[in-house]
Design a protein around this motif. Structure first.
Motif, PDB file in Angstrom:
ATOM      1  N   GLY A   1       0.808  -1.219   0.000  1.00  0.00           N
ATOM      2  CA  GLY A   1       0.000   0.000   0.000  1.00  0.00           C
ATOM      3  C   GLY A   1       0.835   1.260   0.000  1.00  0.00           C
ATOM      4  O   GLY A   1       0.291   2.366   0.103  1.00  0.00           O
ATOM      5  N   TYR A   2       2.165   1.095  -0.149  1.00  0.00           N
ATOM      6  CA  TYR A   2       3.074   2.227  -0.026  1.00  0.00           C
ATOM      7  C   TYR A   2       4.078   2.273  -1.162  1.00  0.00           C
ATOM      8  O   TYR A   2       4.376   1.259  -1.790  1.00  0.00           O
ATOM      9  CB  TYR A   2       3.864   2.119   1.290  1.00  0.00           C
ATOM     10  CG  TYR A   2       3.030   2.367   2.517  1.00  0.00           C
ATOM     11  CD1 TYR A   2       2.252   1.360   3.082  1.00  0.00           C
ATOM     12  CD2 TYR A   2       3.012   3.616   3.116  1.00  0.00           C
ATOM     13  CE1 TYR A   2       1.478   1.586   4.195  1.00  0.00           C
ATOM     14  CE2 TYR A   2       2.251   3.864   4.240  1.00  0.00           C
ATOM     15  CZ  TYR A   2       1.483   2.850   4.777  1.00  0.00           C
ATOM     16  OH  TYR A   2       0.726   3.088   5.890  1.00  0.00           O
ATOM     17  N   THR A   3       4.613   3.455  -1.367  1.00  0.00           N
ATOM     18  CA  THR A   3       5.834   3.613  -2.146  1.00  0.00           C
ATOM     19  C   THR A   3       7.008   3.368  -1.204  1.00  0.00           C
ATOM     20  O   THR A   3       7.065   3.916  -0.107  1.00  0.00           O
ATOM     21  CB  THR A   3       5.930   5.029  -2.722  1.00  0.00           C
ATOM     22  OG1 THR A   3       4.876   5.215  -3.676  1.00  0.00           O
ATOM     23  CG2 THR A   3       7.274   5.263  -3.394  1.00  0.00           C
ATOM     24  N   LEU A   4       7.917   2.509  -1.635  1.00  0.00           N
ATOM     25  CA  LEU A   4       9.102   2.195  -0.848  1.00  0.00           C
ATOM     26  C   LEU A   4      10.322   2.761  -1.565  1.00  0.00           C
ATOM     27  O   LEU A   4      10.509   2.512  -2.760  1.00  0.00           O
ATOM     28  CB  LEU A   4       9.267   0.685  -0.674  1.00  0.00           C
ATOM     29  CG  LEU A   4       8.495   0.014   0.450  1.00  0.00           C
ATOM     30  CD1 LEU A   4       8.926   0.528   1.818  1.00  0.00           C
ATOM     31  CD2 LEU A   4       6.997   0.156   0.258  1.00  0.00           C
ATOM     32  N   SER A   5      11.116   3.525  -0.839  1.00  0.00           N
ATOM     33  CA  SER A   5      12.248   4.198  -1.455  1.00  0.00           C
ATOM     34  C   SER A   5      13.522   4.000  -0.658  1.00  0.00           C
ATOM     35  O   SER A   5      13.482   3.684   0.537  1.00  0.00           O
ATOM     36  CB  SER A   5      11.964   5.702  -1.576  1.00  0.00           C
ATOM     37  OG  SER A   5      10.894   5.927  -2.466  1.00  0.00           O
ATOM     38  N   TRP A   6      14.623   4.206  -1.350  1.00  0.00           N
ATOM     39  CA  TRP A   6      15.945   4.209  -0.726  1.00  0.00           C
ATOM     40  C   TRP A   6      16.541   5.604  -0.884  1.00  0.00           C
ATOM     41  O   TRP A   6      16.500   6.191  -1.976  1.00  0.00           O
ATOM     42  CB  TRP A   6      16.862   3.182  -1.368  1.00  0.00           C
ATOM     43  CG  TRP A   6      16.484   1.773  -1.067  1.00  0.00           C
ATOM     44  CD1 TRP A   6      15.666   0.959  -1.806  1.00  0.00           C
ATOM     45  CD2 TRP A   6      16.911   0.991   0.050  1.00  0.00           C
ATOM     46  NE1 TRP A   6      15.548  -0.263  -1.212  1.00  0.00           N
ATOM     47  CE2 TRP A   6      16.312  -0.276  -0.069  1.00  0.00           C
ATOM     48  CE3 TRP A   6      17.736   1.238   1.147  1.00  0.00           C
ATOM     49  CZ2 TRP A   6      16.517  -1.298   0.870  1.00  0.00           C
ATOM     50  CZ3 TRP A   6      17.944   0.226   2.067  1.00  0.00           C
ATOM     51  CH2 TRP A   6      17.332  -1.027   1.931  1.00  0.00           C
TER      52      TRP A   6
ATOM     53  N   VAL B   1      17.774   7.779  -3.923  1.00  0.00           N
ATOM     54  CA  VAL B   1      18.502   6.775  -4.683  1.00  0.00           C
ATOM     55  C   VAL B   1      17.561   6.038  -5.638  1.00  0.00           C
ATOM     56  O   VAL B   1      17.808   5.978  -6.843  1.00  0.00           O
ATOM     57  CB  VAL B   1      19.195   5.761  -3.752  1.00  0.00           C
ATOM     58  CG1 VAL B   1      19.850   4.640  -4.558  1.00  0.00           C
ATOM     59  CG2 VAL B   1      20.209   6.463  -2.861  1.00  0.00           C
ATOM     60  N   ALA B   2      16.498   5.459  -5.082  1.00  0.00           N
ATOM     61  CA  ALA B   2      15.603   4.634  -5.902  1.00  0.00           C
ATOM     62  C   ALA B   2      14.272   4.473  -5.194  1.00  0.00           C
ATOM     63  O   ALA B   2      14.197   4.587  -3.966  1.00  0.00           O
ATOM     64  CB  ALA B   2      16.223   3.262  -6.160  1.00  0.00           C
ATOM     65  N   ALA B   3      13.228   4.189  -5.987  1.00  0.00           N
ATOM     66  CA  ALA B   3      11.899   3.984  -5.423  1.00  0.00           C
ATOM     67  C   ALA B   3      11.146   2.952  -6.249  1.00  0.00           C
ATOM     68  O   ALA B   3      11.367   2.820  -7.454  1.00  0.00           O
ATOM     69  CB  ALA B   3      11.114   5.297  -5.408  1.00  0.00           C
ATOM     70  N   VAL B   4      10.270   2.240  -5.565  1.00  0.00           N
ATOM     71  CA  VAL B   4       9.327   1.357  -6.256  1.00  0.00           C
ATOM     72  C   VAL B   4       7.925   1.788  -5.843  1.00  0.00           C
ATOM     73  O   VAL B   4       7.591   1.819  -4.661  1.00  0.00           O
ATOM     74  CB  VAL B   4       9.602  -0.139  -5.964  1.00  0.00           C
ATOM     75  CG1 VAL B   4       9.644  -0.451  -4.490  1.00  0.00           C
ATOM     76  CG2 VAL B   4       8.613  -1.013  -6.707  1.00  0.00           C
ATOM     77  N   LYS B   5       7.143   2.179  -6.848  1.00  0.00           N
ATOM     78  CA  LYS B   5       5.788   2.688  -6.630  1.00  0.00           C
ATOM     79  C   LYS B   5       4.856   1.883  -7.520  1.00  0.00           C
ATOM     80  O   LYS B   5       4.943   1.988  -8.756  1.00  0.00           O
ATOM     81  CB  LYS B   5       5.716   4.171  -6.989  1.00  0.00           C
ATOM     82  CG  LYS B   5       4.340   4.799  -6.835  1.00  0.00           C
ATOM     83  CD  LYS B   5       4.408   6.282  -7.155  1.00  0.00           C
ATOM     84  CE  LYS B   5       3.027   6.931  -7.232  1.00  0.00           C
ATOM     85  NZ  LYS B   5       2.342   6.923  -5.938  1.00  0.00           N
ATOM     86  N   GLY B   6       4.055   1.055  -6.904  1.00  0.00           N
ATOM     87  CA  GLY B   6       3.244   0.145  -7.679  1.00  0.00           C
ATOM     88  C   GLY B   6       4.153  -0.796  -8.451  1.00  0.00           C
ATOM     89  O   GLY B   6       5.045  -1.428  -7.875  1.00  0.00           O
ATOM     90  N   GLY B   7       3.985  -0.845  -9.751  1.00  0.00           N
ATOM     91  CA  GLY B   7       4.818  -1.710 -10.577  1.00  0.00           C
ATOM     92  C   GLY B   7       5.958  -0.985 -11.259  1.00  0.00           C
ATOM     93  O   GLY B   7       6.649  -1.571 -12.112  1.00  0.00           O
TER      94      GLY B   7
END
Length: 123
Positions: free
Chosen positions: A31-36, A48-54
């Motif tokens: 349910g979240y955007t996960l980022s570094w 640095v980087a993020a994964v948001k949905g696909g």
């Protein structure tokens, strides 16, 4: 209580690889955007980087070398880092939030942060 716990930081030689992990508890990561983000000595913290949905998003400095991914079943996000350089030396943090795509590179968009894991790239 939400917790994000990073692991996998280490001392590695230039050109080497590391995989960082960020295990979440108290929230469901899908349910979240996960980022570094990372913070090098004497510098400000940077995206640095993020994964948001696909979709994945990267800073220009790591594009083509780093890969962000998520395992919803394990409630964990990963950062695979290849071709590491001395300038990648930093404390790496994971963060969870619900930013818009245009805002996901901004620290203020994230609700939860881990404690960080140290990455040192040196010969």
């Amino acid at each position: 209580q939400v917790q994000l716990v990073e692991s996998g930081g280490d001392l590695v030689q230039p050109g080497g690889s590391l995989r960082l992990s960020c295990a979440a508890s108290g929230l469901t990561i899908n349910g979240y955007t996960l980022s570094w983000f990372r913070q090098a000595p004497g510098k400000e913290r940077e995206f640095v980087a993020a994964v948001k949905g696909g979709s994945q998003y990267y800073a220009d400095s790591v594009k083509g070398r780093f890969t962000v991914s998520r395992d919803n079943a394990k409630n964990t996000v990963f950062l695979q880092m290849n071709s590491l350089r001395p300038e990648d030396t930093a404390v790496y943090y994971c963060a969870a939030g619900r930013p818009t795509t245009s805002a996901l590179r901004g620290e203020s968009m994230y609700y939860y942060w881990g404690q960080g894991t140290h990455v040192t790239v040196s010969s």
